[in-house]
Design a protein around this motif. Structure first.
Motif, PDB file in Angstrom:
ATOM      1  N   LEU A 160      12.914 -18.484  48.721  1.00  0.00           N
ATOM      2  CA  LEU A 160      12.966 -17.425  47.701  1.00  0.00           C
ATOM      3  C   LEU A 160      11.953 -17.677  46.588  1.00  0.00           C
ATOM      4  CD1 LEU A 160      16.783 -16.678  47.370  1.00  0.00           C
ATOM      5  CD2 LEU A 160      14.992 -15.129  48.184  1.00  0.00           C
TER       6      LEU A 160
ATOM      7  N   TYR B  79      19.680 -25.791  55.088  1.00  0.00           N
ATOM      8  CA  TYR B  79      19.480 -24.351  54.970  1.00  0.00           C
ATOM      9  C   TYR B  79      19.786 -23.812  53.586  1.00  0.00           C
ATOM     10  CZ  TYR B  79      18.915 -24.804  59.962  1.00  0.00           C
ATOM     11  OH  TYR B  79      18.470 -25.190  61.210  1.00  0.00           O
TER      12      TYR B  79
ATOM     13  N   TYR C 211      16.701 -24.624  51.816  1.00  0.00           N
ATOM     14  CA  TYR C 211      15.649 -23.775  52.371  1.00  0.00           C
ATOM     15  C   TYR C 211      15.707 -22.376  51.762  1.00  0.00           C
ATOM     16  CZ  TYR C 211      13.213 -20.634  55.514  1.00  0.00           C
ATOM     17  OH  TYR C 211      12.395 -19.659  56.015  1.00  0.00           O
ATOM     18  N   ASN C 212      16.900 -21.812  51.679  1.00  0.00           N
ATOM     19  CA  ASN C 212      17.034 -20.468  51.108  1.00  0.00           C
ATOM     20  C   ASN C 212      16.481 -20.422  49.689  1.00  0.00           C
ATOM     21  OD1 ASN C 212      18.163 -19.269  53.386  1.00  0.00           O
ATOM     22  ND2 ASN C 212      20.250 -19.786  52.762  1.00  0.00           N
ATOM     23  N   ASN C 213      16.807 -21.420  48.886  1.00  0.00           N
ATOM     24  CA  ASN C 213      16.284 -21.472  47.515  1.00  0.00           C
ATOM     25  C   ASN C 213      14.765 -21.658  47.511  1.00  0.00           C
ATOM     26  OD1 ASN C 213      18.835 -21.175  46.378  1.00  0.00           O
ATOM     27  ND2 ASN C 213      19.184 -23.380  46.302  1.00  0.00           N
TER      28      ASN C 213
ATOM     29  N   TYR D  90      13.642 -26.485  55.895  1.00  0.00           N
ATOM     30  CA  TYR D  90      13.986 -25.792  57.132  1.00  0.00           C
ATOM     31  C   TYR D  90      14.087 -26.778  58.298  1.00  0.00           C
ATOM     32  CZ  TYR D  90      13.748 -22.744  61.165  1.00  0.00           C
ATOM     33  OH  TYR D  90      14.019 -22.127  62.356  1.00  0.00           O
TER      34      TYR D  90
END
Length: 111
Positions: free
Chosen positions: A90, A82, A85-87, A77
């Motif tokens: 999650l 990003y 970061y999303n992975n 982050y």
């Protein structure tokens, strides 16, 4: 698991330029979430650098990998990566949800 160990693990898995004090701050945030969301405590205690680096953290095995997952997400982050970061977040959220369920199962009132 101690903060030193969690930081050592994440530094090996995801080399980064963030210092120990910043990573301890993120660990403190995670343990604050555990105190509030899992343990249902109204008072949240944080960690102080460098005094608490060898203090035992709240999440125990087999869920202590949450520290590395959370640190990886925070690194991604703050690096503005990003997609990563999303992975990472999650993976963290999935494992954190499993931890909360297991904690509730193991600590619910026995009638």
């Amino acid at each position: 698991m101690t903060a030193n160990k969690a930081i050592e693990i994440v530094d090996t898995l995801r080399p980064n330029s963030y210092n120990e004090e910043q990573k301890l701050s993120w660990i403190s945030t995670l343990d604050g979430m555990v105190q509030h969301l899992v343990f249902q405590e109204t008072t949240v205690n944080g960690y102080t650098y460098p005094d608490d680096m060898d203090k035992e953290l709240l999440i125990k095995a087999p869920y202590d990998n949450l520290y590395a997952l959370y640190l990886e997400a925070m690194i991604d982050y703050h690096n503005r990566e990003y997609g990563n970061y999303n992975n990472s977040v999650l993976m963290f959220e999935s494992q954190f949800s499993e931890y909360k369920k297991a904690y509730i199962r193991e600590h619910r009132a026995r009638w």
